[in-house]
Design a protein around this motif. Structure first.
Motif, mmCIF file in Angstrom:
data_model
loop_
_atom_site.group_PDB
_atom_site.id
_atom_site.type_symbol
_atom_site.label_atom_id
_atom_site.label_comp_id
_atom_site.label_asym_id
_atom_site.label_seq_id
_atom_site.Cartn_x
_atom_site.Cartn_y
_atom_site.Cartn_z
ATOM 1 N N ARG A 225 0.748 2.756 -6.132
ATOM 2 C CA ARG A 225 1.592 2.251 -5.055
ATOM 3 C C ARG A 225 1.429 0.739 -4.916
ATOM 4 O O ARG A 225 2.420 0.003 -4.781
ATOM 5 C CB ARG A 225 1.228 2.945 -3.741
ATOM 6 C CG ARG A 225 2.084 2.514 -2.563
ATOM 7 C CD ARG A 225 1.727 3.298 -1.324
ATOM 8 N NE ARG A 225 0.295 3.201 -1.044
ATOM 9 C CZ ARG A 225 -0.325 3.897 -0.092
ATOM 10 N NH1 ARG A 225 0.355 4.762 0.650
ATOM 11 N NH2 ARG A 225 -1.613 3.753 0.112
ATOM 12 N N PHE A 226 0.193 0.272 -4.940
ATOM 13 C CA PHE A 226 -0.051 -1.170 -4.864
ATOM 14 C C PHE A 226 0.578 -1.877 -6.064
ATOM 15 O O PHE A 226 1.206 -2.935 -5.915
ATOM 16 C CB PHE A 226 -1.551 -1.446 -4.818
ATOM 17 C CG PHE A 226 -1.905 -2.910 -4.873
ATOM 18 C CD1 PHE A 226 -1.851 -3.689 -3.730
ATOM 19 C CD2 PHE A 226 -2.277 -3.503 -6.069
ATOM 20 C CE1 PHE A 226 -2.164 -5.045 -3.774
ATOM 21 C CE2 PHE A 226 -2.599 -4.852 -6.127
ATOM 22 C CZ PHE A 226 -2.544 -5.621 -4.979
ATOM 23 N N TYR A 227 0.432 -1.292 -7.246
ATOM 24 C CA TYR A 227 0.921 -1.938 -8.464
ATOM 25 C C TYR A 227 2.442 -2.074 -8.461
ATOM 26 O O TYR A 227 2.978 -3.085 -8.915
ATOM 27 C CB TYR A 227 0.468 -1.138 -9.690
ATOM 28 C CG TYR A 227 0.845 -1.806 -10.989
ATOM 29 C CD1 TYR A 227 0.108 -2.889 -11.466
ATOM 30 C CD2 TYR A 227 1.931 -1.364 -11.738
ATOM 31 C CE1 TYR A 227 0.446 -3.524 -12.651
ATOM 32 C CE2 TYR A 227 2.274 -1.997 -12.928
ATOM 33 C CZ TYR A 227 1.523 -3.067 -13.383
ATOM 34 O OH TYR A 227 1.866 -3.698 -14.557
ATOM 35 N N GLN A 228 3.141 -1.087 -7.958
ATOM 36 C CA GLN A 228 4.603 -1.169 -7.895
ATOM 37 C C GLN A 228 5.040 -2.367 -7.061
ATOM 38 O O GLN A 228 5.964 -3.108 -7.433
ATOM 39 C CB GLN A 228 5.179 0.129 -7.334
ATOM 40 C CG GLN A 228 5.060 1.314 -8.277
ATOM 41 C CD GLN A 228 5.404 2.635 -7.607
ATOM 42 O OE1 GLN A 228 5.817 2.664 -6.440
ATOM 43 N NE2 GLN A 228 5.228 3.735 -8.323
ATOM 44 N N SER A 229 4.378 -2.564 -5.939
ATOM 45 C CA SER A 229 4.696 -3.706 -5.091
ATOM 46 C C SER A 229 4.298 -5.011 -5.769
ATOM 47 O O SER A 229 5.046 -5.998 -5.745
ATOM 48 C CB SER A 229 3.985 -3.563 -3.745
ATOM 49 O OG SER A 229 4.305 -4.620 -2.883
ATOM 50 N N TYR A 230 3.114 -5.033 -6.368
ATOM 51 C CA TYR A 230 2.634 -6.218 -7.089
ATOM 52 C C TYR A 230 3.595 -6.614 -8.198
ATOM 53 O O TYR A 230 3.945 -7.789 -8.350
ATOM 54 C CB TYR A 230 1.241 -5.925 -7.659
ATOM 55 C CG TYR A 230 0.845 -6.759 -8.858
ATOM 56 C CD1 TYR A 230 0.367 -8.059 -8.703
ATOM 57 C CD2 TYR A 230 0.932 -6.233 -10.138
ATOM 58 C CE1 TYR A 230 -0.010 -8.818 -9.810
ATOM 59 C CE2 TYR A 230 0.564 -6.984 -11.252
ATOM 60 C CZ TYR A 230 0.092 -8.276 -11.073
ATOM 61 O OH TYR A 230 -0.272 -9.021 -12.185
ATOM 62 N N ARG A 231 4.089 -5.635 -8.937
ATOM 63 C CA ARG A 231 4.989 -5.928 -10.051
ATOM 64 C C ARG A 231 6.311 -6.534 -9.555
ATOM 65 O O ARG A 231 6.837 -7.482 -10.157
ATOM 66 C CB ARG A 231 5.248 -4.653 -10.862
ATOM 67 C CG ARG A 231 6.012 -4.902 -12.144
ATOM 68 C CD ARG A 231 6.229 -3.608 -12.944
ATOM 69 N NE ARG A 231 6.907 -3.933 -14.177
ATOM 70 C CZ ARG A 231 6.305 -4.246 -15.314
ATOM 71 N NH1 ARG A 231 4.991 -4.279 -15.390
ATOM 72 N NH2 ARG A 231 7.010 -4.540 -16.395
ATOM 73 N N ARG A 232 6.837 -6.013 -8.470
ATOM 74 C CA ARG A 232 8.074 -6.560 -7.918
ATOM 75 C C ARG A 232 7.885 -8.012 -7.477
ATOM 76 O O ARG A 232 8.749 -8.857 -7.706
ATOM 77 C CB ARG A 232 8.557 -5.708 -6.739
ATOM 78 C CG ARG A 232 9.135 -4.364 -7.143
ATOM 79 C CD ARG A 232 9.950 -3.762 -5.999
ATOM 80 N NE ARG A 232 9.161 -3.554 -4.800
ATOM 81 C CZ ARG A 232 8.477 -2.445 -4.537
ATOM 82 N NH1 ARG A 232 8.485 -1.435 -5.403
ATOM 83 N NH2 ARG A 232 7.795 -2.327 -3.406
ATOM 84 N N ARG A 236 9.678 -11.378 -9.147
ATOM 85 C CA ARG A 236 10.483 -12.286 -8.343
ATOM 86 C C ARG A 236 10.053 -13.743 -8.525
ATOM 87 O O ARG A 236 10.895 -14.639 -8.601
ATOM 88 C CB ARG A 236 10.388 -11.908 -6.867
ATOM 89 C CG ARG A 236 11.337 -12.688 -5.981
ATOM 90 C CD ARG A 236 11.245 -12.287 -4.533
ATOM 91 N NE ARG A 236 9.995 -12.676 -3.920
ATOM 92 C CZ ARG A 236 9.058 -11.859 -3.502
ATOM 93 N NH1 ARG A 236 9.209 -10.549 -3.633
ATOM 94 N NH2 ARG A 236 7.961 -12.310 -2.941
ATOM 95 N N VAL A 237 8.736 -13.980 -8.623
ATOM 96 C CA VAL A 237 8.253 -15.357 -8.721
ATOM 97 C C VAL A 237 8.101 -15.823 -10.163
ATOM 98 O O VAL A 237 7.763 -16.988 -10.419
ATOM 99 C CB VAL A 237 6.908 -15.529 -7.978
ATOM 100 C CG1 VAL A 237 7.069 -15.152 -6.507
ATOM 101 C CG2 VAL A 237 5.795 -14.704 -8.631
ATOM 102 N N ALA A 289 0.149 -8.286 -2.800
ATOM 103 C CA ALA A 289 1.480 -7.744 -3.082
ATOM 104 C C ALA A 289 2.193 -7.489 -1.759
ATOM 105 O O ALA A 289 1.993 -6.444 -1.128
ATOM 106 C CB ALA A 289 1.365 -6.455 -3.891
ATOM 107 N N ILE A 290 3.010 -8.447 -1.335
ATOM 108 C CA ILE A 290 3.731 -8.352 -0.071
ATOM 109 C C ILE A 290 5.224 -8.306 -0.374
ATOM 110 O O ILE A 290 5.796 -9.296 -0.854
ATOM 111 C CB ILE A 290 3.449 -9.564 0.844
ATOM 112 C CG1 ILE A 290 1.945 -9.827 0.959
ATOM 113 C CG2 ILE A 290 4.084 -9.332 2.210
ATOM 114 C CD1 ILE A 290 1.173 -8.718 1.585
#
Length: 373
Positions: A225-232, A236-237, A289-290
């Motif tokens: 779950r954390f990784y999915q957010s981190y990857r997005r 983006r950046v 990851a925000i």
């Protein structure tokens, strides 16, 4: 002496048999006068975990980034080839120089790095001058093919004690990044008073939301779950994305990892992954990851504030907010600066091991013009 050397080599042979399939050892340097021997290993698993970590705990410059578990995660999770150096005296392990081979960005070449990601450099418990000299002599033997430079990334200013010795061995200082470090020993109110008005306002506004921050177990599901957010976020950046295998490998050092999860209005709103450095009594910010949709809820300020309070509650002396380019024009630099930490330059030394290195070094100055020696 020849008989003693033969005996030592037999001991290495026995160790190699016991570590079959886990890496090999090669004696690369010896010093008959001091009785020191430097050995290269191509996997952290060729070394006994307890022996390795005992040196890290005992040496002045040892940190969580030198520990067996962190280097194992780099090796298994990122696939960086290992070329670690060990110093032994009378069969006692007294020094380490962890190294991995990584690509030099924007070039077809590689560097031998101690270490990456994170920080490295020599950790030595005794016979420091002699050990450091032998380690430096051994490094060129590890730089072959496309590997054209050795780089040491020291964690903090303690590594200045090695500056003159490193320069005498051909290493040159290189500065491009810094870290912001908060002194938690002063207490929460003192830390908060040093924050910018914007950071304090963000924390205050964030606390007005319906939120909770949870210390999260390092299960595969939570990491995913954390990784999915981190990857997005990294997509983006435009940042480099570490593979999921690296995050999963960090489960091998679960006691040294803090994963915090933020929920706002009952929904997952991101998190942060911190490393716990008991050797340096510090918390290291490493991954955050925000999701963008929670920026207006001041999710970042909430998480940083939560780590500060967690560190205080658990007796840590410093909170290292992590690396950033050393430029006031950089958005990450300005954001971390707002938390009031002390900017600390990241100490890096480089030593060319190939005639090609001066050319690559000169080319680097074209796209990183603000670095200095």
């Amino acid at each position: 002496m020849a008989q003693a050397t033969a005996s030592r080599r037999s001991e290495y042979d026995r160790r190699d048999e016991s570590a079959a399939g886990k890496g090999k050892r090669t004696v690369v340097k010896t010093d008959a006068e001091s009785g020191l021997e430097v050995t290269a290993v191509d996997s952290i698993r060729a070394v006994d975990r307890a022996r390795w970590n005992d040196v890290v705990r005992s040496a002045r410059c040892g940190s969580v980034f030198h520990r067996y578990e962190w280097l194992e995660a780099i090796e298994t999770g990122l696939g960086h080839p290992a070329k670690h150096l060990l110093v032994e005296k009378d069969d006692n392990l007294i020094g380490l120089l962890p190294n991995v081979v990584v690509d030099i960005e924007k070039t077809p070449f590689q560097r031998l790095s101690s270490a990456y990601p994170g920080f490295g450099g020599p950790v030595i418990t005794t016979d420091i001058a002699e050990s450091l000299s032998l380690l430096a002599d051994a490094v060129p033997d590890l730089c072959t093919g496309r590997t054209i430079v050795h780089q040491i990334r020291g964690l903090d200013t303690d590594y200045l004690r090695y500056n003159n010795a490193l320069r005498s061995e051909g290493y040159r200082p290189y500065r491009r990044e810094c870290r912001f470090v908060l002194d938690l020993s002063r207490g929460y109110e003192a830390v908060k008073d040093d924050m910018s008005k914007g950071r304090r306002r963000g924390i205050r506004k964030g606390r007005e939301t319906d939120h909770e921050i949870i210390e999260t177990e390092l299960t595969r599901a939570n990491i995913e779950r954390f990784y999915q957010s981190y990857r997005r976020v990294m997509d983006r950046v435009g940042g480099d994305i570490y593979p999921f295998s690296f995050f999963e490998a960090l489960r091998g050092m679960e006691s040294r990892v803090l994963l915090l999860t933020l929920r706002i209005d009952g929904e997952y709103a991101g998190g942060c992954l911190q490393l716990l450095d008991e050797e340096r009594n510090a918390v290291h910010g490493f991954f955050a990851a925000i999701p963008r949709e929670y920026y207006d809820d001041h999710a970042s300020e909430l998480l940083y504030d939560s780590v500060i309070q967690w560190g205080l509650d658990h007796g840590y002396e410093t909170y290292d907010l992590g690396s950033t380019n050393a430029s006031f024009e950089d958005g990450v630099y300005r954001f971390k600066e707002g938390f009031g930490g002390q900017p600390i330059p990241i100490l890096v030394w480089e030593r060319g091991c190939s005639p090609l290195w001066p050319l690559v070094r000169a080319g680097r100055s074209l796209y990183w013009p603000h670095h200095f020696d």
